[in-house]
Write an enzyme that holds these catalytic residues in place. Structure first.
Site, short mmCIF file in Angstrom:
data_model
loop_
_atom_site.label_atom_id
_atom_site.label_comp_id
_atom_site.label_asym_id
_atom_site.label_seq_id
_atom_site.Cartn_x
_atom_site.Cartn_y
_atom_site.Cartn_z
N ARG A 1 19.34 14.39 59.72
CA ARG A 1 18.26 13.58 60.21
C ARG A 1 18.04 13.33 61.84
O ARG A 1 17.12 13.21 62.31
CB ARG A 1 17.70 12.38 59.17
CG ARG A 1 16.31 11.83 59.45
CD ARG A 1 15.90 10.64 58.37
NE ARG A 1 15.36 11.36 57.26
CZ ARG A 1 13.94 11.20 57.38
NH1 ARG A 1 13.20 10.74 58.47
NH2 ARG A 1 13.47 11.79 56.60
N GLU B 1 11.04 2.23 57.86
CA GLU B 1 12.09 2.79 58.73
C GLU B 1 11.62 2.71 60.30
O GLU B 1 12.32 2.27 61.17
CB GLU B 1 12.84 4.06 58.59
CG GLU B 1 13.53 3.94 57.28
CD GLU B 1 13.75 5.30 56.64
OE1 GLU B 1 13.02 6.03 56.15
OE2 GLU B 1 15.04 5.66 56.56
#
Lengths: 459, 758
Positions: free
Chosen positions: B311, B713
């Site tokens: 990621r 997030e």
């Protein structure tokens, strides 16, 4: 031992309690009052905040560092006892709902108790009230909005502070003396006894180091030991005076000392921790010794009926060793005081976080200038040596010299002679030495009227 | 459906009164036992002796277990089966559990655990990124490399090549509620486990495996967590497995909660990174190519490092079109606690890498960093592809950044900052505006599924259950609002219940910001199924066409007749209609090849931007946030109050990561900052004096639940603006680049100030 207090307004009498039971464990495990949370068990997160009322004040305290005997004679309020008897929520509770002040909710009871204690005592500065309450979810913004909303209206009668508690007890416990004489006698009789004052440091030996503390004596009932008295030539600070009491007492004579004390740990710790404890534990990073040394404080030590007075800096012999005999204790701290004299004391605390953090460097400067020349200088630091220590070489470089940048730079350079600091997880030795020297420059620049504090910059 | 409502968190009343129950508040049966781990005193070595006699003799101790005492190997890993519950012959980090104490109280267990003597023949420990590189200590056999175009050719043609490096420290989650589990033995080999976990199915799976029973024999329940932030995605496994094994062995309920210091020593944190970059730009600051190297300190076990590091690579572009790119990602095995999931899951490090590059470019070229950022943004009108081949659609950042710069008065304040710095030698100011574009979906495609279970009772009350975990984000409230919307009843009609593997099976972790997207859709599907059955029945029983049956404001209109929802439910019950349904959802249109680094891993992107202004003391390195303005893309908000809470909280958590939150290990691999006394998350006075947050309320372009967007997030990365504002305050035009490392403690800031002067 036996103790008595009020819990959420109901009288509680406990017999045969282990004096080293924390209020947090007792509430959660013995009483099933689980609204008070354990977040860290070391007084740094505030999730266990409760409210304690006695004749002196209503204050927020960390239940994890509050031994049951410290409650004796007082009134304890927990989150379960905050709403009115008919279930009406306290204005802080109501505002926290309306302003979305809780997310995961685990810190919330503690936050509510800190704010409610503030409202009860007329203190409305949110940063001061919540300095000891960590929240990991909200970023504090909605909590501050809730506090402002709650404080905007007067506190309804139903939420007035609880009664001061049952007061002094009819029964007497040797571990809970109510006079300095009784304490002195107890310590002569059993010199191995540990004094528990605020329990904010000693408590960690129980909760974290899991030590057996052995025999203990509590000073929480000795009112005369907590007094701060100002006379024409001195300020006498009882060793059991709280840091918060010291902060209030210093606002007028030494406002910069008081301002630094606003950053001493947190509201909860300041309300519990004592000046005597902060000195007696001998820590090189206690925040009161450097300014007290810079002010020329002395220490009143007592053993049995014998008292002696020594300069505070002489108390700290080396790391882990102080000038205190078995059975001897600090009775008071004495500060010279001259009404109307110019206050030249500045105290600068450097830490990773502004609030509730241990200093990496704490510098206290008391430099008197007369007709452009340095007449006297007392400079003391925490975090720079194994003990709180004066910067004697730097002082020598200043005294008698013109109060100029060149003199200041000479003083800064001299600090390398004064200190060989350590590197640890708070700061490196190099940073400590550099900052300590720069703080002298800050003092001089501040004296010239330069802005030197990021805390005073406006958006 | 009703408009989005800024309703309070479903547990708000319980939170403020202390009545909301967390794991450690659950009343336990008499005879419950308490557990504590004995920990490794070394970072790496072979266990040569284990003297536990003093532990066994300690008051209150019922039993002490080592790995040899277990009936079958117990593993706690979420990925690679490489995390034995108790060390097997060797230890791999300081603080690794070596033995398990079972005692009559929490304190008795803790006291006894300290009395164990673990003798270790030490081996050279691999602690740092440099140690690991020197030892060739990689996971996955070596670095993973993704490329787009020819970076070397791009750098060769560039007017300027900017090179640098940034160290990015890790981050402790510091959930206020520590890790905890409670196991209650049930009949026929069953086990009921309460766990403070973001991933009940994982707990069920690991407990079943450790007990040697099928998953159907284990039930896991979690009502709420006192914070998770990724730290309870896999790190709760050890406690649940230990409790289940101890409960099986003793036949008594067993509870374990880590003391805070143990929690911080034992559990994993955000990965620390070193990012090296070489960026080629034209004279106007346009990026032509970037070569990144990510060094990732993974700790001792695989845990979730591969997807975290992936990621980070996936976010190495953040919001910018980079024609040529190469990313080399080293996942380094070290003798430290295994780094794990933490809000952003590698994304924040990847984003900080490219934001640092652009800041460095702007400084080198003497341009305003905002100008350089805008110049490099993905295009608004033509669809460009990311370095991994996904078209960037619905890209709203050019508009968000323009509006934010206006509302925050960026240009004028930039000028004022310059002016202040010209006049003030000691206190300097800095300002930075940074964006975030964050990909929404689990990159492991199969995790993008969710289930829900809905019952409508005959009195019209509704029971909602879904696979998501409530950890403070307000997920349950959002999903309840979605479900209430299906029937157009008041949200209070919906009862939120504890997440329970008996009700909804095979769930994914509540992670990757996916909670409302996935579970909201699943709950809506279940509600729509029930509503369809009700419509069918009412249509037949009243002779009214289905399209003439409407659910409105707590009532059901059946042709000209109006009845309360409760009466409609009763009528359906009496008409023998099933009023219980499961719902299921899987995210469409995603695919991903992680080895090749190509595909369409994300369903969509969420965006936001922040401007932060700071003041920095050049004598001490101290600094303070003065003002923050945020404009954040939440699509069409399901609940604006909860979304705002995620944005404010995420921002401050991001600021903490990059400023005061410093993890310090000593030369023996011991974590020195293992308590809040030494590890400093932001406190109340660290928030900016002025804190303006606004929602970009345009609907999502893809059909998510209510056209909303994930918000858990992305806002964390807005904290990067604070870090770069500090750097901006330090930087001197024409001087050396300050190259500030993170976290920017006062000490690092002072070092950078001196660097920027030389």
């Amino acid at each position: 031992m036996d103790i008595a207090f009020l819990l959420n307004g109901e009288p509680v009498r406990l017999r045969g309690v282990d004096p080293l039971t924390t209020t947090l464990d007792w509430l959660r495990e013995a009483r099933g009052l689980t609204g008070t949370k354990e977040g860290c068990n070391e007084g740094d997160c505030g999730a266990c905040t409760v409210m304690l009322t006695d004749g002196a004040s209503t204050r927020a305290l960390n239940a994890c560092l509050l031994f049951l005997p410290q409650l004796d004679g007082k009134a304890l309020t927990t989150i379960e006892g905050l709403a009115a008897p008919d279930g009406t929520l306290h204005p802080v509770q109501q505002a926290m709902i309306e302003h979305h002040g809780a997310q995961c909710g685990f810190c919330t009871p503690g936050i509510v108790m800190s704010l409610a204690a503030g409202q009860a005592s007329g203190e409305h500065d949110v940063n001061r009230l919540l300095s000891g309450n960590l929240c990991r979810c909200t970023g504090y913004a909605p909590i501050a909005r809730a506090a402002e909303a709650a404080f905007a209206r007067p506190l309804p009668e139903a939420f007035s502070p609880p009664p001061a508690g049952p007061g002094p007890r009819a029964f007497v416990e040797p571990e809970l003396p109510d006079s300095i004489d009784a304490l002195a006698a107890r310590l002569v009789e059993r010199p191995e006894t540990r004094i528990v004052a605020g329990a904010t440091d000693l408590g960690l030996r129980h909760t974290k180091a899991l030590e057996d503390l052995g025999p203990v004596v509590f000073v929480s009932q000795i009112e005369e030991m907590a007094r701060i008295e100002t006379s024409p030539y001195m300020i006498r600070i009882g060793a059991a005076a709280s840091i918060e009491a010291l902060r209030k007492a210093m606002r007028q004579p030494h406002p910069h000392f008081a301002a630094m004390l606003d950053r001493f740990a947190s509201a909860q710790v300041r309300a519990a921790a004592t000046v005597g404890g902060n000195i007696a534990n001998g820590s090189p990073i206690g925040d009161t010794p450097p300014p007290l040394i810079a002010l020329g404080a002395s220490l009143l030590l007592r053993r049995g009926e014998v008292s002696r007075e020594i300069p505070l800096e002489d108390f700290f012999i080396e790391y882990g060793r102080q000038d205190r005999a078995p059975g001897e204790f600090i009775e008071a701290i004495v500060l010279p005081h001259e009404a109307g004299a110019e206050d030249r004391l500045r105290v600068y605390k450097i830490s990773k976080r502004f609030d509730q953090d241990i200093s990496s460097v704490l510098g206290a400067f008391n430099i008197v200038v007369n007709e452009g020349k340095v007449q006297s200088a007392r400079i003391a630091f925490g975090g720079m040596a194994g003990v709180p220590k004066r910067a004697l070489a730097a002082e020598r470089a200043l005294v008698g010299a013109p109060w100029s940048r060149e003199t200041v730079e000479a003083g800064m350079a001299a600090m390398a002679e004064d200190f060989t600091p350590l590197s640890d997880h708070r700061a490196s030795a190099a940073y400590r030495l550099l900052t300590a020297a720069n703080l002298l420059l800050r003092y001089w620049l501040e004296d010239q009227g330069e802005p030197v504090s990021v805390r005073e910059v406006q958006p | 459906m009703s408009p989005p409502a800024a309703l309070p968190h479903d547990s708000a009343l319980g939170h403020v009164t202390g009545a909301a129950r967390y794991l450690d508040d659950i009343p336990t049966p008499a005879g419950t036992l308490h557990l504590a781990f004995g920990l490794s005193p070394e970072a790496r070595g072979v266990i040569t002796g284990l003297d536990l006699s003093a532990v066994r003799a300690a008051p209150g101790v019922v039993a002490v277990l080592t790995a040899d005492d277990l009936e079958r190997p117990a593993d706690c890993s979420p990925s690679a089966h490489d995390e034995p519950l108790l060390a097997e012959g060797e230890v791999h980090y300081h603080g690794q559990p070596v033995f398990l104490v079972i005692a009559t109280s929490h304190r008795a267990a803790r006291v006894a655990a300290r009395r164990g003597r673990v003798e270790i023949d030490p081996r050279p420990a691999i602690l740092t990124i440099d140690d690991a590189l020197a030892a060739g200590s990689h996971f996955e056999g070596g670095p993973l490399v993704w490329t787009r175009g020819d970076v070397e050719a791009a750098l060769g043609q560039a007017a300027h090549v900017i090179e640098g490096e940034i160290e990015i420290g890790g981050q402790e989650h510091f959930y206020l509620e520590g890790q905890a589990a409670l196991a209650l033995p049930a009949e026929a080999g069953g086990m009921v486990v309460h766990s403070s976990t973001q991933h009940p199915t994982e707990i069920q799976h690991k407990v079943a495996e450790a007990l040697g029973v099928p998953m159907h024999a284990v039930r896991v329940e979690a009502r709420r967590l006192g914070g998770g932030f990724g730290g309870k995605e896999s790190q709760g496994n050890a406690l649940a497995v230990a409790c289940a094994i101890a409960a099986r062995r003793t036949g008594r309920p067993c509870k374990m909660r880590y003391d805070r210091d143990d929690d911080m020593v034992i559990t994993g944190k955000r990965h620390d990174f070193r990012i090296r970059y070489r960026a080629g730009v034209n004279s106007g600051g346009r990026l032509l190519g970037v070569d990144f190297t990510h060094y990732v300190r993974a700790g001792w076990s695989a845990d979730l490092t591969a997807p975290v590091a992936d990621r980070a690579m996936l976010h190495a572009d953040n919001a910018y079109f980079i024609p040529a790119m190469r990313i080399e990602s080293h996942r380094l095995r070290t003798n430290t606690a295994s780094a794990t999931a933490f809000r952003g899951f590698g994304g924040p490090q990847g984003v900080l890498g490219i934001e640092r590059v652009l800041d460095h470019v702007a400084h080198a070229l003497g341009l305003d960093p905002l100008t350089v950022r805008r110049k490099n943004l993905y295009a608004k009108t033509k669809v460009q592809k990311t370095h991994y081949g996904q078209p960037v659609q619905g890209f709203v950042l050019p508009d968000i950044m323009r509006l934010l710069a206006e509302s925050a008065d960026y240009e004028a304040r930039r000028a004022r900052v310059r002016d202040w710095n010209d006049r003030n030698p000691v206190i300097r100011r800095g300002i930075a505006l940074t964006p975030v574009k964050f990909g929404i979906s689990f990159t492991l495609t199969h995790l993008n599924q969710a289930g829900a279970l809905v019952h409508v009772y005959q009195d019209g009350s509704i029971h909602l259950n879904h696979g998501g975990i409530e950890m403070g984000q307000g997920l349950h409230q959002k999903v309840a609002q979605v479900l209430a919307g299906v029937f157009d009843v008041a949200p209070e009609a919906v009862r939120i219940t504890a997440t329970d593997t008996d009700k909804v099976p095979n769930t994914s972790a509540t992670a990757a910001s996916s909670g409302s997207d996935l579970n909201g859709m699943a709950a809506r599907a279940a509600g729509e199924e029930i509503r369809a059955r009700m419509v069918r029945f009412l249509s037949e029983s009243h002779g009214v066409k289905p399209r003439d049956i409407r659910f409105e404001a707590g009532n059901v209109k059946v042709g000209g007749l109006s009845m309360s929802f409760a009466d409609a439910a009763r009528a359906c019950y009496e008409g023998r209609v099933s009023l219980s349904a499961t719902g299921f959802y899987k995210t469409p249109d995603i695919s991903w090849d992680r080895q090749a680094g190509q595909g369409h891993p994300f369903y969509y992107f969420a965006h936001g931007a922040a401007v932060t202004e700071v003041a920095v003391d050049t004598l001490t390195g101290e600094y303070r946030l003065l003002r923050t303005d945020i404009l954040h893309d939440v699509g069409e908000s399901l609940n604006p109050a909860l979304d705002r809470g995620q944005i404010e909280g995420g921002y401050i958590q991001g600021v903490g990561w990059l400023t005061t939150e410093e993890l310090v290990w000593d030369g023996k691999g011991r974590l020195l900052t293992h308590a809040p006394s030494t590890y400093k998350i932001p406190a109340v006075s660290d928030r900016p004096d002025v804190f303006n947050v606004a929602l970009w309320g345009q609907p999502n372009t893809v059909p998510t639940v209510g056209r909303s967007k994930a918000v858990g997030e992305p806002p964390l990365m807005l904290g990067i603006s604070a870090f770069l504002a500090i750097s901006d305050a330090i930087a001197r035009p024409g001087g050396p680049y300050p190259a500030l490392d993170a976290p920017a403690t006062a000490e690092r800031v002072l070092l950078a100030i001196r660097r920027a002067r030389t």
